[in-house]
Scaffold this motif. Sequence first.
Motif, PDB file in Angstrom:
ATOM      1  N   ALA A  32       0.837  -1.209   0.000  1.00  9.64           N
ATOM      2  CA  ALA A  32       0.000   0.000   0.000  1.00  9.64           C
ATOM      3  C   ALA A  32       0.866   1.251   0.000  1.00  9.64           C
ATOM      4  CB  ALA A  32      -0.931  -0.011   1.209  1.00  9.64           C
ATOM      5  N   SER A  33       1.939   1.229   0.783  1.00 15.62           N
ATOM      6  CA  SER A  33       2.845   2.387   0.849  1.00 15.62           C
ATOM      7  C   SER A  33       3.541   2.607  -0.491  1.00 15.62           C
ATOM      8  CB  SER A  33       3.879   2.172   1.953  1.00 15.62           C
ATOM      9  OG  SER A  33       3.259   2.002   3.211  1.00 15.62           O
ATOM     10  N   ALA A  34       4.009   1.522  -1.119  1.00 15.02           N
ATOM     11  CA  ALA A  34       4.659   1.645  -2.427  1.00 15.02           C
ATOM     12  C   ALA A  34       3.676   2.154  -3.470  1.00 15.02           C
ATOM     13  CB  ALA A  34       5.232   0.285  -2.849  1.00 15.02           C
ATOM     14  N   LEU A  35       2.430   1.691  -3.404  1.00 11.22           N
ATOM     15  CA  LEU A  35       1.416   2.150  -4.357  1.00 11.22           C
ATOM     16  C   LEU A  35       1.153   3.638  -4.189  1.00 11.22           C
ATOM     17  CD1 LEU A  35      -0.717   1.623  -6.520  1.00 11.22           C
ATOM     18  CD2 LEU A  35      -2.296   0.941  -4.698  1.00 11.22           C
ATOM     19  N   ALA A  36       1.062   4.097  -2.938  1.00  2.57           N
ATOM     20  CA  ALA A  36       0.833   5.529  -2.698  1.00  2.57           C
ATOM     21  C   ALA A  36       1.968   6.367  -3.275  1.00  2.57           C
ATOM     22  CB  ALA A  36       0.684   5.783  -1.199  1.00  2.57           C
ATOM     23  N   LEU A  37       3.205   5.924  -3.069  1.00  2.00           N
ATOM     24  CA  LEU A  37       4.355   6.654  -3.624  1.00  2.00           C
ATOM     25  C   LEU A  37       4.326   6.641  -5.146  1.00  2.00           C
ATOM     26  CD1 LEU A  37       7.109   5.385  -1.182  1.00  2.00           C
ATOM     27  CD2 LEU A  37       6.466   7.787  -1.501  1.00  2.00           C
ATOM     28  N   ALA A  38       3.972   5.502  -5.739  1.00  4.73           N
ATOM     29  CA  ALA A  38       3.921   5.415  -7.197  1.00  4.73           C
ATOM     30  C   ALA A  38       2.837   6.334  -7.760  1.00  4.73           C
ATOM     31  CB  ALA A  38       3.667   3.971  -7.630  1.00  4.73           C
TER      32      ALA A  38
END
Length: 347
Positions: A32-38
């Motif tokens: 979820a954190s990686a998706l938000a950054l992407a």
Amino acid sequence: MTDAHAIGAPEWQRARLHVVTGKGGTGKTTAASALALALASGSGTPRRVLLAEVEGRQGISQTFDVPPLGTDETRIARTRSGGEILGLSVDAKAALLEYLQLFYKLGRAGKLLEKFGAIDFATTIAPGVRDVLLIGRLYEANRRRRDGRHRGASPAAYDAIVMDAPPTGRIGRFLSVNSEVADLARVGPIHSQAESITDLLESEQTLVHIVTLLEEMPVQETLEAVRELRSKDLRVGLIFVNMVRDPLLDDVALEQARTGRLHKPSISSQLADAGVTATPELVDGLLEEAYDHAHRVDLETEQLALLEETGLPLVILPALPEGVDSGSVRELADILLDELEEVGLAR
């Protein structure tokens, strides 16, 4: 392999609420954190993304190495392109107090209800209402404009919202807020809000992403979640295949390992060249590990094939040898962005 339920680029680009679920231990918060950054860095222009958790585990704050999140939206990261990530820990009690003030203007009376335990009672005895309150907080953030209003020409407060949601075993019920409160509130503000939330969840604005590992139980739970979500008219977006490791042996060596045909003298010679004493026990131990590794690779290949049969885009995220921190999550975000561009889903 394509599927009628698969999400294409236009649908992906219209999505604003990204719900991330997965079996416990699969790295749901990391994905979820990686998706938000992407999402914050993938459009070429700075974007504002809200990353929210609804289970009170403070996984987001640990991932980004920031103080524990509260019920106020707080900036936790910036991207290299100038994008902004705000974090939020949604609390049912705080959401209910806000809700009572918004709809019933209770003010101090709401605080008295909390003092006498009525708020705890309401959020515990009626889990369906609790879920409405949790999702409702993000429903409000999705509607809000930059000027603080919920209507008008002002831009949206957030370009995207990512929810670190409950695990797959509970996600169907969690997102079925309308049916969950139907018997508790047939009319009134809670019923109306539940219907509005359901409209959002079933619309093209919402995608549910599932995080899994290449192991039998997580994959089986993923497949069951895909079927359940589709049966509830919820749109499944991506499957994150997390913590993937490359095989340690090439194809020839893997075949030899799985059939017990690795050459002992060759292994002994290579160990000697490396300055290691090649005792019979050591060589036999290495052969056993090679055999186990080959069958592990076979199992992962089988599980990957099952995931591919869903027709959904698979995003492969590598295992992080040094563990998860804010720096490694940014690396995963870059990998995710590259993979989304490859399948035509990046903005």
